[in-house]
Design a protein around this motif. Structure first.
Motif, PDB file in Angstrom:
ATOM      1  N   HIS A  40      33.303  42.737  28.990  1.00 52.10           N
ATOM      2  CA  HIS A  40      33.284  43.968  29.803  1.00 52.10           C
ATOM      3  C   HIS A  40      34.506  44.794  29.438  1.00 52.10           C
ATOM      4  O   HIS A  40      35.620  44.493  29.879  1.00 52.10           O
ATOM      5  CB  HIS A  40      33.298  43.638  31.304  1.00 52.10           C
ATOM      6  CG  HIS A  40      33.217  44.852  32.188  1.00 52.10           C
ATOM      7  ND1 HIS A  40      32.204  45.042  33.096  1.00 52.10           N
ATOM      8  CD2 HIS A  40      34.006  45.943  32.295  1.00 52.10           C
ATOM      9  CE1 HIS A  40      32.382  46.202  33.727  1.00 52.10           C
ATOM     10  NE2 HIS A  40      33.486  46.758  33.260  1.00 52.10           N
ATOM     11  N   HIS A  42      35.922  48.988  28.164  1.00 53.97           N
ATOM     12  CA  HIS A  42      35.659  50.415  27.996  1.00 53.97           C
ATOM     13  C   HIS A  42      36.478  50.872  26.790  1.00 53.97           C
ATOM     14  O   HIS A  42      37.556  51.442  26.957  1.00 53.97           O
ATOM     15  CB  HIS A  42      36.087  51.181  29.251  1.00 53.97           C
ATOM     16  CG  HIS A  42      35.417  50.709  30.506  1.00 53.97           C
ATOM     17  ND1 HIS A  42      34.306  51.333  31.026  1.00 53.97           N
ATOM     18  CD2 HIS A  42      35.678  49.670  31.337  1.00 53.97           C
ATOM     19  CE1 HIS A  42      33.928  50.693  32.134  1.00 53.97           C
ATOM     20  NE2 HIS A  42      34.741  49.682  32.344  1.00 53.97           N
ATOM     21  N   LYS A 252      24.354  50.272  32.118  1.00 54.57           N
ATOM     22  CA  LYS A 252      25.361  49.957  33.133  1.00 54.57           C
ATOM     23  C   LYS A 252      25.232  50.930  34.291  1.00 54.57           C
ATOM     24  O   LYS A 252      25.241  52.143  34.092  1.00 54.57           O
ATOM     25  CB  LYS A 252      26.755  50.073  32.506  1.00 54.57           C
ATOM     26  CG  LYS A 252      27.902  50.336  33.478  1.00 54.57           C
ATOM     27  CD  LYS A 252      28.733  49.104  33.750  1.00 54.57           C
ATOM     28  CE  LYS A 252      29.800  49.311  34.787  1.00 54.57           C
ATOM     29  NZ  LYS A 252      31.102  49.634  34.285  1.00 54.57           N
ATOM     30  N   HIS A 334      31.783  42.145  37.749  1.00 48.22           N
ATOM     31  CA  HIS A 334      32.878  41.880  38.697  1.00 48.22           C
ATOM     32  C   HIS A 334      32.449  40.871  39.765  1.00 48.22           C
ATOM     33  O   HIS A 334      33.026  39.814  39.849  1.00 48.22           O
ATOM     34  CB  HIS A 334      33.445  43.155  39.330  1.00 48.22           C
ATOM     35  CG  HIS A 334      33.683  44.263  38.334  1.00 48.22           C
ATOM     36  ND1 HIS A 334      34.481  44.087  37.233  1.00 48.22           N
ATOM     37  CD2 HIS A 334      33.184  45.537  38.243  1.00 48.22           C
ATOM     38  CE1 HIS A 334      34.493  45.211  36.521  1.00 48.22           C
ATOM     39  NE2 HIS A 334      33.702  46.089  37.092  1.00 48.22           N
ATOM     40  N   ASP A 396      37.890  44.396  31.298  1.00 45.62           N
ATOM     41  CA  ASP A 396      37.765  45.724  31.890  1.00 45.62           C
ATOM     42  C   ASP A 396      38.830  46.657  31.296  1.00 45.62           C
ATOM     43  O   ASP A 396      39.245  47.619  31.927  1.00 45.62           O
ATOM     44  CB  ASP A 396      37.872  45.695  33.421  1.00 45.62           C
ATOM     45  CG  ASP A 396      37.078  46.807  34.083  1.00 45.62           C
ATOM     46  OD1 ASP A 396      36.456  47.610  33.359  1.00 45.62           O
ATOM     47  OD2 ASP A 396      37.090  46.883  35.322  1.00 45.62           O
TER      48      ASP A 396
HETATM   49 ZN    ZN Z   1      34.560  48.461  34.006  1.00 40.80          ZN
END
Ligand code: ZN
Length: 494
Positions: A40, A42, A252, A334, A396
């Motif tokens: 996960h 970005h 997502k 999460h 993340d």
């Molecule tokens: Zn995220």
């Protein structure tokens, strides 16, 4: 071929006579693993942050001002100045920043500084004017006791900010190459890469063009927002990006916000904000429509859900399309606050999860938000794994650092709270190896077996049986993707 002690599935000592072009690497007793996956992250935000105001680690509002000033001085009049990473919980002033703290520095430039969680931002007055927010009402726009805007905005308003900031595919491509260097250094071979809702066209163009010319070194499993699906169809991106190197895996969807920003949706109000239970992004019906549409198109659906109310809503929407075995491996991202009743439902419907162990050690304010009763159900990693739920690990990033070994460390030590939820080293590593591959549909990509493609992470020491506190000191010796060395440490002799 790498020889030496391995903690992975095999140590290959067989006959190499039948192979052409054999390369022997002496691992010197260190540990070899199937290539780490960050399940996960970005990447485009990470690359973007490296070019903008990086506010991670800032300890007071003066520090925030100094970093902003350095960037404002390099900006042209009228140009947007953006940044990310502040956390008011770490500020010595003990309060949220406001536009009054930054207006004197930045009158000529609109400024938007996103909190570390990505769900709240601080705007200056110039930005508020451009976005025409003065007269807008609603829970996403904060006002002080006299009804004046503080400059703090939440959730949906951030998308309006992003839509004002020009992007282009060339810059996104440079950002991605920045990420590749950092990921390779961290032993990562595969990224589950989340594409943003505001910049998906440029981000997907960047990915497709780098792929077409063979410039990507990592493997990508891509997740797009629902808004991007039409674009993906029009540009035929699912077939253009469908190889082992880059593949569009899924969609997502956000169900809520973050605990840090108190926008994660809770069943009961925040312990430190009794009038507030957070924000659900969609009604139950809206979320079901989004999940159904993506599932019907054959996508893996991943739903961001942090508060227990959002986790419940995500389970409800996903469980309608999983059947008994969840063949598309729909996931909850999460799944931070997951009490026993919800854990049982996740297990029952074979729903996967993607967890971020570093949140456990970073969220020092968690007990204030949730109280001592609810915090027992926060980040219940051991309960998940022992309940048979396939949980994968992610950073993340840029919210947390990318290094999977830091995640392994955090999953083992847990910053001291709820120690019964600590993972053993093999379990913590599986978050970034077998479980992560499985959660990205790469069933065969996660084992060290004869004839397999060499996606490998070689550490600089043997971590079997290592004291948990030492794990974060372990370095990466080498990272290989599809047999090519994409990173080697200074001391590594290939
Ligand atoms: Zn995220």
């Amino acid at each position: 071929m790498i020889q030496g002690k391995t903690v992975g599935k095999i140590s290959y000592d067989g006959d190499l006579a039948g192979f052409n072009d054999v390369k022997r690497i002496d691992a010197n007793g260190a540990a070899l693993f199937p290539g780490f996956t960050d399940s996960h992250c970005h990447p485009f935000e990470y690359g973007w942050l490296k070019r903008n105001v990086d506010l991670r680690g800032v300890r007071n509002i003066t520090g925030l001002r100094l970093r902003l000033l350095a960037r404002v001085q390099r900006s042209k009049p009228g140009e947007w100045v953006t940044g990310m990473g502040w956390d008011q919980e770490a500020f010595s002033e003990g309060r949220m920043p406001s536009r009054m703290d930054i207006d004197d520095l930045s009158g000529r430039n609109p400024v938007a500084l996103t909190r570390v969680c990505g769900h709240i931002a601080l705007l200056n007055t110039a930005a508020i004017r451009i976005l025409d927010l003065e007269d807008r009402q609603g829970p996403e726009i904060m006002r002080d006791g006299d009804g004046r805007l503080t400059g703090i905005v939440k959730e949906g308003v951030l998308e309006a900010v992003n839509s004002k900031i020009p992007r282009n595919a060339e810059v996104c491509a440079c950002d991605l190459l920045t990420v590749e260097a950092e990921a390779a250094r961290c032993g990562i071979t595969t990224l589950h890469a989340i594409v943003s809702s505001s910049g998906y066209q440029e981000e997907l163009q960047a990915l497709a063009s780098l792929y077409a010319v063979g410039l990507l070194s990592l493997r990508y499993r891509v997740y797009v927002p629902p808004e991007a699906l039409e674009y993906v169809r029009d540009k035929d991106l699912r077939s253009r990006l469908s190889g082992s190197k880059v593949r569009i895996n899924g969609v997502k969807i956000y169900a809520d916000g973050s605990l840090g920003a108190r926008t994660a949706a809770l069943r009961l109000p925040y312990s430190d904000d009794p009038g507030n239970s957070g924000i659900l992004r969609h009604t139950d019906e809206e979320l079901e429509v989004l999940v159904d549409a993506a599932d019907e198109d054959g996508y893996q659906v991943i739903v961001h859900a942090i508060g227990d109310r959002a986790v419940e809503q995500a389970i409800q929407a996903i469980s309608r399309v999983t059947g008994a075995r969840n063949p598309r491996r729909h996931r909850i991202e999460h799944a931070s606050l997951t009490p026993k009743d919800l854990m049982a439902k996740i297990e029952k419907h074979s729903i996967r999860t993607a967890v971020q162990p570093l949140f456990v050690t970073s969220d020092v304010w968690a007990e204030a938000r949730l109280g001592e009763e609810r915090i027992r159900d926060l980040y219940p990693l051991k309960s998940m794994i022992s309940g048979g739920i396939v949980a994968s690990g992610g950073s993340d990033s840029p919210i947390e650092q990318m290094n999977p070994l830091m995640g392994v460390w955090a999953a083992m030590v847990r910053g001291g709270y709820e120690p019964q939820e600590s993972l053993a080293i093999e379990e913590a590593l599986s978050l970034y190896t077998s479980n992560a591959s499985s959660n990205g549909l790469d069933v065969a990509g996660s084992e060290l077996t004869e004839g397999a493609t060499a996606n490998l992470t070689l550490l600089d020491s043997d971590i079997e049986g290592m004291h948990p506190a030492m794990v974060r000191k372990v370095g990466i010796a080498a990272t290989l993707v599809d047999g090519s060395l994409i990173f080697a440490s200074a001391g590594f002799d290939a």
